[in-house]
Enzyme design. Structure first.
Site, PDB file in Angstrom:
ATOM      1  N   CYS A   1       0.859  -1.182   0.000  1.00 24.36           N
ATOM      2  CA  CYS A   1       0.000   0.000   0.000  1.00 24.36           C
ATOM      3  C   CYS A   1       0.896   1.232   0.000  1.00 24.36           C
ATOM      4  O   CYS A   1       1.717   1.410   0.916  1.00 24.36           O
ATOM      5  CB  CYS A   1      -0.858  -0.027   1.268  1.00 24.36           C
TER       6      CYS A   1
ATOM      7  N   CYS B   1      -1.210   3.768  -6.556  1.00 33.17           N
ATOM      8  CA  CYS B   1      -2.058   3.160  -5.521  1.00 33.17           C
ATOM      9  C   CYS B   1      -2.277   1.728  -5.978  1.00 33.17           C
ATOM     10  O   CYS B   1      -2.620   1.493  -7.147  1.00 33.17           O
ATOM     11  CB  CYS B   1      -3.382   3.910  -5.424  1.00 33.17           C
TER      12      CYS B   1
HETATM   13  N1  DGL Z   1      -4.087   0.677  -1.880  1.00 36.44           N
HETATM   14  C1  DGL Z   1      -3.667   1.820  -1.165  1.00 36.44           C
HETATM   15  C2  DGL Z   1      -2.449   2.496  -1.798  1.00 36.44           C
HETATM   16  O1  DGL Z   1      -1.684   1.862  -2.487  1.00 36.44           O
HETATM   17  C3  DGL Z   1      -4.669   2.878  -0.788  1.00 36.44           C
HETATM   18  C4  DGL Z   1      -6.109   2.692  -0.950  1.00 36.44           C
HETATM   19  C5  DGL Z   1      -6.897   3.449   0.097  1.00 36.44           C
HETATM   20  O2  DGL Z   1      -7.112   4.656  -0.045  1.00 36.44           O
HETATM   21  O3  DGL Z   1      -7.268   2.790   1.061  1.00 36.44           O
HETATM   22  O4  DGL Z   1      -2.226   3.658  -1.573  1.00 36.44           O
END
Ligand code: DGL
Length: 279
Positions: free
Chosen positions: A79, A193
């Protein structure tokens, strides 16, 4: 204190929800002998529109759980938002544990862009973080980066809301294309993301064939192999059959993670997510 890491322990992987599955899939391909425990913190998602303190607290809680209950031998923060908010503090908390984060792939995008105009789609929290600003300032001045915070997009992907995914993607891509700083010349797009990597087909269709999309799942998997090797923690028995052992947990609705596991074909078809109750 968790017991010292051994090569037989699993690799702990977490994200705010299903986005990290794009990284888990790359990890499983790169490291077929390893076991994985994946947590989607969907009960506390989205991370990208919450304050940094919340993301830091959740990341610490998930890391503690993975180390204490699963004796994780390494952590992968699948993430971008959690990496920006928490990777330094997790490294300080677990100085001996290999910890790999993910960040928007600005450097490869700069190297590959012929027009010198690169779009970055990411969460609001990632784009406003110090970590991202430092990364951005290290890029060649000849390349222009146009940043777009994609509010709501990760949540729409999490909920598999196809209509919202399509309309938000369209809206953000139009905004980028019309950006006065050369939006029409964008030829490379960084998916900053991990959720967005799951909809790369939709985004690719909307951007069109002349634009390349870049995400960082594969490089993170390669980096994880390197750090495990350096720490002598690789499950290295050349003759062992692939472990294929992956456990998937969700602090939200496990049915959504289940569906995502099937949609994105991560792991065996019978791989099922279970609920995880954390305070
Ligand atoms: N998947 C997460 C990232 O790579 C963020 C998604 C969210 O906002 O929860 O930043």
């Amino acid at each position: 204190m968790p017991s010292p890491a051994t090569a037989t322990g699993p690799i702990g992987v977490f994200d705010s929800g299903i986005g990290g599955l794009s990284v888990l899939a790359a990890l499983r391909r790169e490291l077929p002998l390893e076991k994985f425990v994946y947590i989607g913190d969907a009960g506390h998602a989205p991370y990208g529109e919450r304050d940094t303190g919340h993301v830091l607290k959740r990341s610490q809680l998930l890391a503690d759980y993975l180390c204490t209950h699963h004796q994780a031998k390494a952590l992968v923060l699948a993430c971008n938002t959690a990496t920006a908010a928490a990777v330094s503090s997790l490294r300080a908390r677990y100085p001996k544990l290999p910890i790999v984060g993910i960040e928007p792939a600005l450097k490869p995008a700069a190297a590959q862009s012929a027009s010198g105009v690169v779009a970055v789609m990411a969460t609001r929290s990632t784009l406003s973080s110090d970590k991202f600003q430092i990364l951005l300032s290290a890029q060649p001045p000849s390349v222009r980066f146009i940043l777009q915070a994609c509010d709501g997009l990760a949540a729409a992907i999490e909920q598999a809301d196809l209509q919202a995914i399509e309309s938000l993607s369209q809206r953000y891509i139009q905004t980028l294309r019309h950006h006065p700083d050369g939006g029409t010349h964008i030829d490379t797009v960084v998916l900053g993301c991990t959720h967005y990597a799951l909809i790369s087909d939709t985004l690719g269709n909307l951007w069109g064939p002349k634009v390349s999309l870049i995400e960082a799942g594969k490089p993170v998997a390669r980096r994880t192999r390197q750090v495990l090797q350096a720490a002598d923690l690789l499950q290295a028995t050349a003759h062992a059959p692939p472990s294929r052992e992956t456990q998937c947990l969700s602090t939200g609705d496990p049915a959504l993670l289940d569906q995502a596991l099937r949609d994105w074909q991560v792991g065996r078809p019978n791989l099922r997510a279970s609920a995880l109750f954390l305070p």
